[in-house]
Design an enzyme around this catalytic site. Structure first.
Site, PDB file in Angstrom:
ATOM      1  N   ARG A 261       6.906  -8.886  22.396  1.00  0.00           N
ATOM      2  CA  ARG A 261       7.805  -8.241  21.444  1.00  0.00           C
ATOM      3  C   ARG A 261       7.189  -6.941  20.954  1.00  0.00           C
ATOM      4  O   ARG A 261       6.013  -6.909  20.570  1.00  0.00           O
ATOM      5  CB  ARG A 261       8.093  -9.168  20.254  1.00  0.00           C
ATOM      6  CG  ARG A 261       8.846 -10.423  20.668  1.00  0.00           C
ATOM      7  CD  ARG A 261       9.213 -11.306  19.502  1.00  0.00           C
ATOM      8  NE  ARG A 261       9.820 -12.535  19.976  1.00  0.00           N
ATOM      9  CZ  ARG A 261      10.191 -13.553  19.190  1.00  0.00           C
ATOM     10  NH1 ARG A 261      10.019 -13.456  17.880  1.00  0.00           N
ATOM     11  NH2 ARG A 261      10.723 -14.636  19.709  1.00  0.00           N
ATOM     12  N   ARG A 276       1.827 -11.790  13.667  1.00  0.00           N
ATOM     13  CA  ARG A 276       2.840 -10.960  14.319  1.00  0.00           C
ATOM     14  C   ARG A 276       2.184 -10.138  15.425  1.00  0.00           C
ATOM     15  O   ARG A 276       1.653  -9.061  15.202  1.00  0.00           O
ATOM     16  CB  ARG A 276       3.500 -10.048  13.286  1.00  0.00           C
ATOM     17  CG  ARG A 276       4.823  -9.448  13.747  1.00  0.00           C
ATOM     18  CD  ARG A 276       5.474  -8.642  12.640  1.00  0.00           C
ATOM     19  NE  ARG A 276       5.852  -9.475  11.520  1.00  0.00           N
ATOM     20  CZ  ARG A 276       6.987 -10.168  11.425  1.00  0.00           C
ATOM     21  NH1 ARG A 276       7.846 -10.120  12.421  1.00  0.00           N
ATOM     22  NH2 ARG A 276       7.253 -10.896  10.369  1.00  0.00           N
ATOM     23  N   SER A 351      12.230 -21.456  14.453  1.00  0.00           N
ATOM     24  CA  SER A 351      13.660 -21.329  14.171  1.00  0.00           C
ATOM     25  C   SER A 351      14.416 -22.146  15.207  1.00  0.00           C
ATOM     26  O   SER A 351      14.127 -22.040  16.411  1.00  0.00           O
ATOM     27  CB  SER A 351      14.116 -19.866  14.239  1.00  0.00           C
ATOM     28  OG  SER A 351      13.681 -19.138  13.116  1.00  0.00           O
ATOM     29  N   ARG A 390       1.120 -19.178  15.760  1.00  0.00           N
ATOM     30  CA  ARG A 390       1.353 -19.535  14.361  1.00  0.00           C
ATOM     31  C   ARG A 390       0.909 -20.971  14.078  1.00  0.00           C
ATOM     32  O   ARG A 390       0.488 -21.286  12.961  1.00  0.00           O
ATOM     33  CB  ARG A 390       2.824 -19.323  14.007  1.00  0.00           C
ATOM     34  CG  ARG A 390       3.204 -17.849  14.033  1.00  0.00           C
ATOM     35  CD  ARG A 390       4.520 -17.564  13.350  1.00  0.00           C
ATOM     36  NE  ARG A 390       4.793 -16.123  13.356  1.00  0.00           N
ATOM     37  CZ  ARG A 390       5.640 -15.509  12.554  1.00  0.00           C
ATOM     38  NH1 ARG A 390       6.324 -16.210  11.659  1.00  0.00           N
ATOM     39  NH2 ARG A 390       5.828 -14.205  12.620  1.00  0.00           N
TER      40      ARG A 390
END
Length: 441
Positions: A261, A276, A351, A390
């Site tokens: 990303r 991140r 998520s 994470r």
């Protein structure tokens, strides 16, 4: 992608749903463009039919010696042949205009999704476990990884910021977590282990909603491919352009892959540590279901993701995202937020989203219900089970000891090959040797 027929039938209702996501009304423009498109298509079909009919009549007129009628028909056919390409071009233009607006619109939120446009409007659902009771002031993970074997200087020299080089037991813990989570999702939860491409075409990115609106968040190669931002892209597109046999639904798949990303929209956020990164690993779950089964599958996938943290005995909470805080492709999303004692806060670690038929329409992914004449669009769901980096952060902060060491959770010990804990590295412990923490430069 949305069904234009539903927008046509209830434009004000469509706009009300989009307003919940902070989108300005668009239905009137879509309906107007759609009306023009259908008008052009009707005229084009009529022109093509008349051209074919007139062409046949020319032969009959010539055979009957009616030269004047034949010439008139020839002139008519010539006019239609000139007009039809104009109509075809107009059709392409209008269809492109309609698709351009429709493809950029987010999914409509489910009825039970809370209103609101930010994370402050998210709704608490439940929590599990207890916050750890530590007798010392816990360190945040970015301090722990510096002690345990993350080489920031090497990663910066190799690739720049937001990349990581992990050494020794820290690298082993990262590997253990990925293998453990994939085994749980595939062997215990029945999500078929799958190995997928990391480079995909435009069509695949479009199918899951990364294109056209979110291309800046992904890495693009010189040969026109994209590095996947999540295995959701590859896994979900397995159903692309297919009519699936209802007997084999649901399709449930899992994969452990690197993810890439650009984080274009996250400048300045979480620049320290592993929260991140431009490159990270994640175990992804994807399900392809019948429409009537997707809500139950959503709950099942949430439980699958929760199971990882329960096995690791780490406290977390589940939040139902507000309409404006969900990803564009989701109609309903649960976030799992893990407790990080070193940061004294919760951070999102997974998520889990139900996308309804939004992605299926973009991919033309369908199934044929038993006894039905026409195929229907499937529903697609995706969720992290979990993000490896994470989860590594969560283990480090929750299992840390006062001396900077980190215990290996019991659930990981079958993968640890006797390793009981991570201990701070000493000069010479890595190859090539790196200075002790705080002694660099």
């Amino acid at each position: 992608m949305h069904d234009i027929r539903l927008i046509r039938d209830d434009p004000s209702g469509f706009d009300r749903q989009l307003a919940r996501r902070g989108v300005e009304p668009v239905a009137a423009g879509l309906v107007a463009t759609d009306a023009q498109l259908r008008e052009v298509q009707t005229e084009m079909q009529a022109a093509q039919a008349r051209r074919n009919e007139a062409s046949k009549l020319i032969g009959k007129a010539m055979a009957g010696g009616n030269t004047e009628e034949a010439e008139g028909l020839k002139a008519e056919v010539a006019g239609l042949k000139a007009r039809i390409p104009e109509l075809e071009e107009r059709e392409r233009t209008l269809k492109a205009e309609l698709d351009s607006v429709m493809s950029a619109l987010p999914n409509l939120p489910a009825a039970d999704v809370p209103d609101g446009l930010t994370e402050d409007d998210n709704q608490f659902v439940k929590d599990w476990g207890e916050k750890p009771s530590l007798s010392f002031t816990p360190k945040p993970h970015d301090e722990l990884i510096d002690l345990l074997g993350m080489d920031m200087e090497a990663s910066a020299a190799i690739a720049g910021s937001r990349f990581a080089v992990l050494h020794q037991s820290l690298a082993k813990l990262h590997r253990m977590l990925g293998q453990f989570m994939l085994d749980v999702q595939s062997e215990e939860h029945g999500f078929r282990e799958t190995w997928v491409p990391l480079l995909v075409r435009d069509e695949a990115m479009y199918g899951t909603g990364q294109l056209p609106k979110f291309g800046e968040d992904a890495f693009h190669t010189d040969d026109g491919r994209w590095l996947i931002s999540t295995a959701e892209v590859s896994l979900t597109n397995i159903a692309r352009e297919r009519i699936l046999d209802e007997r084999f639904l649901p399709l449930t798949m899992s994969a452990l892959t690197p993810c890439f990303r650009s984080e274009a929209g996250a400048a300045g956020r979480d620049t320290k540590g592993l929260i991140r990164q431009h490159q990270f690993e994640k175990v992804e779950m994807v399900a392809v279901t019948r429409p009537e089964d997707s809500d139950a599958m959503h709950e099942r996938m949430l439980a699958n993701a929760e199971a990882i943290l329960q096995k690791l005995d780490i406290h977390y909470r589940v939040m139902l995202l507000s309409a404006g805080d969900m990803g564009a492709g989701a109609r309903k999303t649960y976030d799992i937020e893990v407790w990080l004692p070193g940061q004294d806060t919760y951070r999102e670690i997974s998520s889990v989203s139900n996308c309804g038929d939004y992605q299926a329409r973009r991919m033309n992914a369908r199934f044929r219900p038993e006894g039905a004449k026409k195929p229907e669009f499937v529903h697609t769901l995706n969720g992290s089970g979990l993000a490896v980096g994470r989860t590594l952060v969560a283990v480090l902060e929750n299992y840390q000891q006062e001396d900077g060491s980190v215990l290996i959770p019991d659930a990981l010990k079958p993968y640890a090959r006797g390793l009981e804990k991570l201990t701070p590295i000493q000069p010479g412990d890595t190859y090539p040797p790196v200075p002790a923490a705080g002694a660099r430069g």
